[in-house]
Design a protein around this motif. Sequence first.
Motif, short mmCIF file in Angstrom:
data_model
loop_
_atom_site.label_atom_id
_atom_site.label_comp_id
_atom_site.label_asym_id
_atom_site.label_seq_id
_atom_site.Cartn_x
_atom_site.Cartn_y
_atom_site.Cartn_z
N SER A 170 -11.24 -1.69 -19.83
CA SER A 170 -12.53 -1.55 -20.62
C SER A 170 -13.66 -1.15 -20.11
CB SER A 170 -12.70 -2.83 -21.65
OG SER A 170 -13.40 -3.98 -20.92
N ILE A 171 -13.82 -1.57 -18.58
CA ILE A 171 -14.92 -0.98 -17.95
C ILE A 171 -14.62 0.46 -17.01
CG2 ILE A 171 -16.45 -3.01 -18.11
CD1 ILE A 171 -15.12 -3.71 -15.24
N GLY A 172 -13.59 0.95 -17.52
CA GLY A 172 -13.43 2.14 -16.71
C GLY A 172 -12.57 2.41 -15.53
N MET A 173 -11.75 1.06 -15.42
CA MET A 173 -10.70 0.83 -14.45
C MET A 173 -9.63 1.34 -14.37
SD MET A 173 -12.55 -2.56 -12.57
CE MET A 173 -12.38 -1.95 -10.76
N LYS A 174 -8.57 1.37 -13.48
CA LYS A 174 -7.35 1.74 -13.42
C LYS A 174 -6.68 0.35 -12.93
CE LYS A 174 -3.14 4.19 -13.17
NZ LYS A 174 -2.46 4.53 -14.23
N PRO A 175 -5.99 -0.58 -13.89
CA PRO A 175 -5.47 -1.76 -13.59
C PRO A 175 -4.10 -1.55 -13.00
CG PRO A 175 -6.34 -1.95 -15.74
CD PRO A 175 -6.33 -0.79 -15.36
N VAL A 176 -3.58 -1.63 -12.03
CA VAL A 176 -2.12 -1.85 -11.63
C VAL A 176 -1.54 -3.08 -11.43
CG1 VAL A 176 -0.19 -1.00 -10.06
CG2 VAL A 176 -2.08 0.64 -10.55
N VAL A 177 -0.42 -3.49 -12.42
CA VAL A 177 -0.19 -4.92 -12.15
C VAL A 177 1.11 -4.98 -11.32
CG1 VAL A 177 0.83 -6.79 -13.42
CG2 VAL A 177 -0.65 -5.45 -14.83
N ILE A 178 0.85 -5.95 -10.24
CA ILE A 178 1.92 -5.95 -9.10
C ILE A 178 2.95 -6.70 -9.73
CG2 ILE A 178 2.22 -6.66 -6.71
CD1 ILE A 178 0.31 -4.34 -7.17
N ARG A 179 4.28 -6.45 -9.28
CA ARG A 179 5.38 -7.02 -9.95
C ARG A 179 5.77 -8.26 -9.27
NH1 ARG A 179 9.02 -2.78 -12.73
NH2 ARG A 179 7.23 -0.92 -13.08
N LYS A 180 5.49 -8.33 -8.08
CA LYS A 180 5.82 -9.76 -7.52
C LYS A 180 4.67 -10.07 -6.56
CE LYS A 180 10.90 -8.75 -7.02
NZ LYS A 180 11.91 -8.47 -6.09
N GLU A 181 4.52 -11.40 -6.59
CA GLU A 181 3.41 -11.87 -5.68
C GLU A 181 3.65 -12.13 -4.15
OE1 GLU A 181 0.94 -16.19 -6.29
OE2 GLU A 181 2.86 -15.97 -6.49
N ILE A 182 2.89 -11.19 -3.60
CA ILE A 182 3.05 -11.43 -1.99
C ILE A 182 1.62 -11.52 -1.49
CG2 ILE A 182 5.58 -10.19 -1.81
CD1 ILE A 182 3.76 -7.70 -0.82
N GLU A 183 1.68 -11.89 -0.22
CA GLU A 183 0.48 -11.95 0.45
C GLU A 183 -0.05 -10.22 0.58
OE1 GLU A 183 2.25 -14.25 2.55
OE2 GLU A 183 1.10 -15.77 2.54
N ALA A 184 -1.51 -10.21 0.53
CA ALA A 184 -2.04 -8.93 0.53
C ALA A 184 -1.47 -7.71 -0.46
CB ALA A 184 -1.74 -8.30 2.24
N PHE A 185 -0.80 -8.17 -1.39
CA PHE A 185 -0.42 -7.31 -2.47
C PHE A 185 -0.08 -6.01 -1.94
CE2 PHE A 185 -4.37 -9.55 -3.37
CZ PHE A 185 -3.89 -10.95 -3.41
N VAL A 186 -0.25 -4.77 -2.65
CA VAL A 186 0.10 -3.61 -2.07
C VAL A 186 -0.97 -2.87 -1.49
CG1 VAL A 186 1.11 -1.32 -2.79
CG2 VAL A 186 1.91 -3.06 -3.98
N GLY A 187 -2.08 -2.79 -1.89
CA GLY A 187 -3.18 -2.09 -1.30
C GLY A 187 -3.31 -2.70 0.41
N ASP A 188 -3.57 -3.74 0.26
CA ASP A 188 -3.88 -4.26 1.80
C ASP A 188 -2.59 -4.37 2.95
OD1 ASP A 188 -6.64 -4.61 0.72
OD2 ASP A 188 -6.94 -5.95 2.57
N ARG A 189 -1.61 -4.28 2.08
CA ARG A 189 -0.30 -4.14 2.97
C ARG A 189 -0.38 -2.72 3.34
NH1 ARG A 189 4.56 -7.09 2.06
NH2 ARG A 189 5.20 -5.50 3.23
N LEU A 190 -0.77 -1.73 2.85
CA LEU A 190 -0.76 -0.25 3.37
C LEU A 190 -1.93 -0.06 4.23
CD1 LEU A 190 0.20 1.43 -0.10
CD2 LEU A 190 1.71 1.02 1.87
N LEU A 191 -2.93 -0.93 3.73
CA LEU A 191 -4.38 -0.42 4.65
C LEU A 191 -3.95 -1.21 6.06
CD1 LEU A 191 -7.05 -1.29 2.08
CD2 LEU A 191 -6.63 0.95 3.32
N GLU A 192 -3.28 -2.59 5.92
CA GLU A 192 -3.10 -3.22 7.34
C GLU A 192 -2.46 -2.32 8.26
OE1 GLU A 192 -5.75 -5.81 7.59
OE2 GLU A 192 -4.10 -6.20 8.99
N ALA A 193 -1.37 -1.81 7.55
CA ALA A 193 -0.31 -0.97 8.33
C ALA A 193 -0.94 0.08 9.00
CB ALA A 193 0.85 -0.57 7.51
N MET A 194 -1.85 0.80 8.41
CA MET A 194 -2.70 1.80 8.86
C MET A 194 -3.83 1.54 10.06
SD MET A 194 -2.43 4.82 7.69
CE MET A 194 -3.09 6.44 7.44
N TRP A 195 -4.56 0.15 9.53
CA TRP A 195 -5.31 -0.26 10.63
C TRP A 195 -4.69 -0.69 12.06
CZ3 TRP A 195 -10.16 -0.65 11.71
CH2 TRP A 195 -11.04 -1.83 12.36
#
Lengths: 356, 356
Positions: A170-195
């Motif tokens: 409702s405030i203009g965002m794109k929510p993506v519901v993560i299917r299974k709970e893991i540390e760093a979820f999806v976004g930061d898993r990808l960011l950490e790999a790159m970093w």
Amino acid sequence: MTITRAACVGGGVIGAGWVARLALNGIDVSIFDPDPEAKRKVGEVMKGARRAYRRMATNGLPREGRITYAKSIAEAVEGADLIQESVPERLDLKHKVLAEIDAHAQRDAIIGSSTSGIKPTDMQSAMKRPQRLVVAHPFNPVYLLPLVEIVGGEKTKKKHVERARELYASIGMKPVVIRKEIEAFVGDRLLEAMWREALWLIKDGICTVEELDDIMRYSFGLRWAQMGMFQVYRIAGGEAGMRHFMAQFGPCLSWPWTKLMDVPEFNDELVDLIATQSDAQSGQWSIRELEKIRDDNLVAMMEALARGDGGKGWGAGELHKDYVKQLGKAAKGSKAARKRKAESPANTLEPKSGKG
Amino acid sequence: MTITRAACVGGGVIGAGWVARLALNGIDVSIFDPDPEAKRKVGEVMKGARRAYRRMATNGLPREGRITYAKSIAEAVEGADLIQESVPERLDLKHKVLAEIDAHAQRDAIIGSSTSGIKPTDMQSAMKRPQRLVVAHPFNPVYLLPLVEIVGGEKTKKKHVERARELYASIGMKPVVIRKEIEAFVGDRLLEAMWREALWLIKDGICTVEELDDIMRYSFGLRWAQMGMFQVYRIAGGEAGMRHFMAQFGPCLSWPWTKLMDVPEFNDELVDLIATQSDAQSGQWSIRELEKIRDDNLVAMMEALARGDGGKGWGAGELHKDYVKQLGKAAKGSKAARKRKAESPANTLEPKSGKG
């Protein structure tokens, strides 16, 4: 479903970004942050966010929500239907803060944690009503980038995940519901790999931070901003599509291209190397100037993508188009409300959003 | 320094992309590709590239270079001052092809290999004049994405690296010279890190390929397209800048966020899972339709960035602006040349670029 009143606990870069997105959507926000500089810092972020929204909201903006500074968490969360926690990434601190939010929040308020990586289940242990806690992990700048990862813990009820999804949308965002709970979820898993990989490349002297940034922004960065990785590779497979691509590039996984998978030693020397190269790359701009350039670019790119797919809008641009329309509608709503108010001696506005 | 005549050995997705960039810059290109379908495939890429260039070249386009199909490598490379090798990633094949190019190329021609990861030193062993071999690794679609990684091997002479840099820059590209030769250079090291992590996330059922793509394109993809990773993090450090960011996020490297660093098993099950999810995400579009959408988005985003930094242009947008101007100048040049030719009975054009 919309947010009537919000509370933000923690007003750093991320917390202030939430405050900005909420207030610019016309929602009153109460902040709690013990930092004596909090008001000034939030003010700076608001200044940048107002500038970006004035630029992008071509159909108008709703009347800005009122921002207040509370003296305690209890005071901040009073009457809020969305409470956003954005305190530093320490589990003990999260426990302490969430327990206090939990004790004072409305029974059916959604509590969203901005953590980039702590599992919601690990945070729920400190709460009496853990079923309404979700991770709602945003990306900086929160007022412009639409993504929010929604992650429920073991004790989160499905209906609260669904409600969180609706509130953030409702405030203009794109929510993506993560299917299974893991540390760093999806976004930061990808960011950490790159970093991690980037740190190796800098440490080993293969390139400088400026060269690495150029390699990203003149090539695959432009691909990922609009399609992401898998859709891009589907095209790369050519007429044969995804299966062909996988067959062609799968074997690289066992080539030496991936040999450096351990973590580089993070010492003062590496920090110095990167900070010095970063100064050489960007020292001519202040952080505020860089923020303005970034925000202008983000708005311009989303506007460009809003014309994609033959005018239907594509990816973040499709959402951006809807968001601008929604802000415009809200602008008319608040104009009409102000007019009604001016015409009538009695304040007919919903008291919570009335700003006297 | 400009390219008078080019040869492309290998006309797949990458090779054809080179052909398109060169021809649309007004340069004659000779192709060698033993695939009987090569002409049709290159034709498809040319169609897409012409469409994109017509859209972006607001100041006009030079007269298109002539594309010819040679019967042998020897015939293709004759008279070329730039020879681009884009054959499959097998060292034995690279050796065979490069030896033949080497034997027939002009003495001072630059030989660029499109390999994504093989070290130039490993390819030079097959050559008699290895000093003019560089890796010139582009990104798909080659006719639009400006980056080219330039990597010299042990036997590459510095002056040839410099000449390669100039030649690729002359066709609107952003050459980045890699400081030390390693497998996969910088671009594919970063891409592999991301790919590996993404495969884990899909394999473990944390998200689908569509969700992962959305997570990228609604958040950090938009950041990286304009600034890259280090400049973005400099801003994230807030007023304290890069050192603060490093201090804050360095420790995550030893958290479980990075625990899955080994390579996921690449089996049929994983290929099936990804291909099926990819069909669900993108099956409604043909590859050609997706290419059009992608190209339109890339042009629109580069145009958006061309207005960045208060109109000066930013990142790929700054280069894009210059490229459009350059194409426009060349357009005037070829118009004038055509006019001169029409007025005079004798062909006064340089024979190599004359197209009768």
